[in-house]
Scaffold this motif. Structure first.
Motif: not given
Lengths: 574, 288
Positions: A512, A518-520, A510, B250-251, B243, A515-516, A522-523
């Motif tokens: 920058e 996806v990290s927010e 990813y 990812v980050r 979480r 990544a932002e 995805e889960s």
């Protein structure tokens, strides 16, 4: 009490952050620090071109950090000698305790004095560098970009050969969001790991029922139902469990993907599928809906126990290993979770099931790179350091790291002693090499001088090595034979879709912005999809009447933004 | 005197410097003081996010339920044990019920899962012995999450929490009981009219302090008990912070997590002030 524990943990974390930040402030800004390193690299390469052809005549001293291991003394080791001879190096390796290796390396590379860094820092078994860490160190400027070395065919000799051996240009997976490569990597292809959702059923019970191995979702359902209705373990009770798994988010939750794969390719951990280059979430399709209907049918039949949706891996193992054997089918890489040897041997592989519309897929996650070596900004001769990493990517080290010294611990097939008493582990592979007394070599507790035992440094192995390893004719245990057969069946069956996203999106890099997003999201998205699936399966939500609300909620969470981010990462890196 | 002050300054006030993280877009390379200010962006993102209403609702319901149960049970237990004359029995009982307090959360959840397992656990085996078939799993029923969480907590902590009430009850003037007895009060009436009023101020203070922690339920036990079927009830603000903030695949997004926790702290502060005011007005008992 609970509160205070949590607070202390938080406080400590915050205190650490402050410490890091304060020290960070004292230093020059990262960009400034990075500049000189880059120019130095450029200077080195221009003068390198003449010397690259032949091995340099002058001995290069390289200082190296590696994680320690009681059985290995890096400075008194045949593998070290081999590397020194072939690369004309003088290696000074410092072993650092494995337990806090990453912490130590991280501190040295982020807040330490750059002048005290070694030339090369190696990872090792269980101590790989995460992509996030590599990115962070690259940002700090303490590790140098290696892209131009990778592109120099005279420098990356063994690496280019490794691309050919494995059939994969794994350097793509190594590039960071700025497009540069900062690391050298282990790339270890082996059967079994790429296909980890395999269905295993208990052959003795199948025989007792006089049934055939199921090939379609329909046959499988009928078979499980039959098991549920018969007292196969003969204890007078209906305690047989036709199919069991653990909750979807856990390691043993792959049964869900297996069953779903008869309807649509359900991806891996995040249920992402790719068709003609277009990324989509499997859980929004109508096929997914039909798959859920099928799985719900299994639960309603009493074939799949509903605890499978909530059990942890531990509870799952407890059921497999209960006093009375009750489990007919289970889904994992191997049935190794069953501890009883005889019962474990009874489990046989089932091919991926064919769905009503002919879909037949298997969970496929191609081998991923592991970042194992970085070159620091303090390195005077980065080109030589790169050659050192390149040498470790050779096939000789690929075998030697794990199996020891050629001629003593192992030989290629052509030179093997008693060649006729060995055969390759996999039928469809030629005998490649023979390791003579591997169990003793690998599991011994005494120190060895034959190799680094994969504890430090990197290695690259193609399928042919692990699969073409010699096994003593007729001496393979029944369980091993089952596993070899299963691995080959899945690996060569053509059940994988042409394009895939690996476990934990491991083959995507990813930038920058991505990544932002996806990290927010995805889960939240993945757990919401699992939550909906689980609720439908136990009947607390209705598949048909709640489906639109489910789709709407996914949009609400931000499915489109998420898929757009994955798509752009996929387009760039895969 | 100096030591506690130093402790509080170092561990409670200094870390608050880190709160600015919530108002910045934290990047490791720029550090805590160099990252760009984004002011309330992180907060707005949380308020607008899908998780906001659901985590808020779950946190409040679970907390309130938890506070009620963990207040009433120890009180009732203290009042009961205070009525027992046999000193030996009293001491042994008290010791036994205090012990679970020292079990760690991870072990407690492990025990719970083993006991409540519907096939291999005590629950399943006994149910099977009585009815001849295995029961449904309690963990597949999302609604059971709150009860499992609260009542296992009560089991673990009521003995410990009762200590303060028992100590308070020891201070009841014997004359009051005698007077009540002479007036013809039964044992139960004496508990109701003598003992209970005596411990009420303590209970109120403790409840106010608990309300101050309303939004910060420990996340460890919830995380351990979480599964896809109870997520609808078990996703709390604190588990969400964990979480996205600390375990991001990812980050890790430290800024966002800090902002959410900061919001949490502000709500707590408001709640504790409101509870204190209300209590002052109604019962004359208050923290300050």
């Amino acid at each position: 009490m609970k509160m205070s524990k949590r607070k202390i943990a938080l406080l400590l974390a915050v205190a650490m952050l402050i410490a890091v930040a304060l020290i960070g402030c004292a230093k020059a800004t990262p960009e400034e620090a990075a500049e000189p390193a880059k120019t130095e690299v450029a200077a080195e390469t221009t003068e390198s071109t003449e010397t690259a052809e032949a091995a340099p005549t002058e001995k290069v001293t390289l200082t190296v950090w590696a994680p320690d291991f009681p059985r290995v003394d890096y400075n008194n080791n045949e593998m070290t000698t081999w590397l020194e001879e072939h690369g004309n190096f003088d290696l000074e390796i410092t072993a650092i305790p494995t337990e806090d290796y990453i912490t130590k390396v991280n501190l040295a590379l982020t807040v330490g004095d750059p002048a005290e860094l070694p030339d090369v820092i190696l990872g090792g078994q269980n101590v790989q560098f995460s992509a996030a860490k590599i990115q962070e160190w690259a940002d700090t400027g303490t590790i140098i970009p290696l892209t131009e070395y990778y592109e120099d065919p005279e420098l990356a000799v063994n690496i280019n050969e490794a691309f050919e051996r494995t059939g994969v240009d794994y350097s793509k997976q190594l590039s960071m969001s700025d497009g540069e490569i900062y690391s050298l990597a282990t790339f270890n292809q082996s059967y079994g790991n790429e296909y980890s959702a395999k269905m295993w059923i208990y052959q003795p019970w199948l025989d007792a029922l006089g049934a055939e191995m199921p090939t379609t979702t329909e046959e499988f359902q009928a078979l499980l139902k039959q098991v549920a209705e018969t007292d196969l373990n003969g204890n007078g009770k209906h305690d047989e469990i036709p199919l069991v798994g653990a909750q979807l988010s856990s390691d043993k939750g792959k049964w869900f993907n297996y069953l779903m794969n008869g309807y649509t390719y359900s991806g891996t951990t995040n249920y992402l599928a790719v068709n003609n280059g277009k990324v989509s979430a499997a859980y929004t399709t109508d096929e997914w809906k039909e798959g859920l209907r099928y799985i719900k049918g299994l639960i309603d039949d009493g074939s799949l126990i509903s605890e499978s949706l909530t059990m942890t891996d531990d509870q799952y193992s407890a059921i497999l290993n209960a006093e009375e054997h009750t489990v007919f089918a289970l889904c994992h890489t191997t049935p190794s979770a069953v501890t009883d040897k005889e019962i474990r041997e009874g489990y046989r592989i089932v091919e991926p099931l064919i769905g009503p519309d002919g879909a037949q897929y298997a969970w496929y996650s191609p081998t991923q790179v592991l970042h194992m070596m970085v070159i620091t900004s303090n390195c005077k001769n980065p080109e030589a350091a790169f050659r050192f990493g390149d040498l470790m990517s050779s096939e000789y080290i690929g075998i030697s790291q794990r199996w020891g010294l050629q001629g003593t611990n192992w030989d290629y097939a052509a030179e093997a002693k008693d060649a006729e008493s060995w055969e390759s582990a996999y039928e469809n592979f030629d005998l490649y090499f023979v390791a003579y007394d591997d169990a003793a070599f690998w599991s011994d507790t005494e120190p060895t001088t034959a190799s680094w035992l994969q504890r430090g440094g990197l290695f690259v192995r193609q399928f042919g090595i692990a699969n073409g390893i010699g096994v003593s004719k007729g001496a393979v245990s029944e369980y091993d034979a089952n596993v070899y057969h299963a691995n080959a069946l899945y690996q060569t069956g053509g059940f994988a879709p042409a394009e895939v996203i690996a476990v934990n999106n491991g083959n995507l890099v990813y930038n920058e912005d991505e990544a932002e997003v996806v990290s927010e999201l995805e889960s939240t998205l993945t757990s919401f999809a699992q939550e909906y699936a689980a609720s439908v399966l136990v009947g607390s939500k209705n598949l048909d009447s709640d489906w639109d609300a489910f789709l709407a909620e996914l949009q609400n969470i931000g499915l489109d933004d998420y898929l757009a981010a994955i798509q752009s990462a996929y387009d760039r890196t895969v | 005197m100096l030591l506690p002050v130093i402790y509080i300054v170092i561990f409670k006030y200094l870390p608050m410097i880190g709160l600015q993280l919530g108002f910045r877009d934290y990047k490791a390379k720029f550090g805590l003081f160099g990252s760009e200010w984004v002011w309330f962006d992180n907060f707005i993102k949380f308020f607008k996010s899908y998780e906001f209403s659901r985590t808020l609702k779950n946190t409040v319901i679970l907390s309130v339920y938890n506070i009620i149960a963990t207040t009433i049970v120890p009180m009732a237990f203290a009042l009961t044990i205070n009525c027992i004359e046999n000193q030996r029995f009293k001491k042994i009982t008290q010791t036994i019920v205090t012990l679970p307090h020292f079990i760690s959360v991870v072990v407690l959840v492990g025990i719970l899962m083993r006991i409540l397992d519907n096939r291999t656990g005590v629950y399943g085996v006994v149910f099977d012995a009585v009815t001849g078939h295995y029961p449904d799993s309690v963990f597949t029923n999302g609604r059971s999450f709150r009860h499992i969480y609260v009542w296992s907590g009560v089991w673990q902590s009521f003995g410990w929490n009762a200590i303060i009430y028992i100590a308070t009850l020891a201070g009841v003037d014997g004359g009051l009981h005698e007077a009540a007895q002479i007036d013809g009060a039964s044992r139960f009436e004496r508990v109701l009219h003598v003992d209970l009023p005596h411990i009420l101020p303590t209970a109120v203070i403790l409840t106010i302090m608990n309300i101050g922690k309303l939004m910060t339920l420990g996340y460890e036990k919830v995380l351990l008990l979480q599964n896809s079927l109870n997520l609808e009830y078990s996703e709390l603000i604190s588990t969400y912070v964990y979480r996205v903030g600390l375990s991001g695949a990812v980050r890790s997004n430290f800024s966002y997590a800090t902002a959410i926790d900061c919001f949490n702290a502000v709500v707590n502060l408001i709640l504790i002030i409101a509870a204190n005011r209300a209590s002052k007005r109604v019962s004359d008992t208050s923290l300050w």
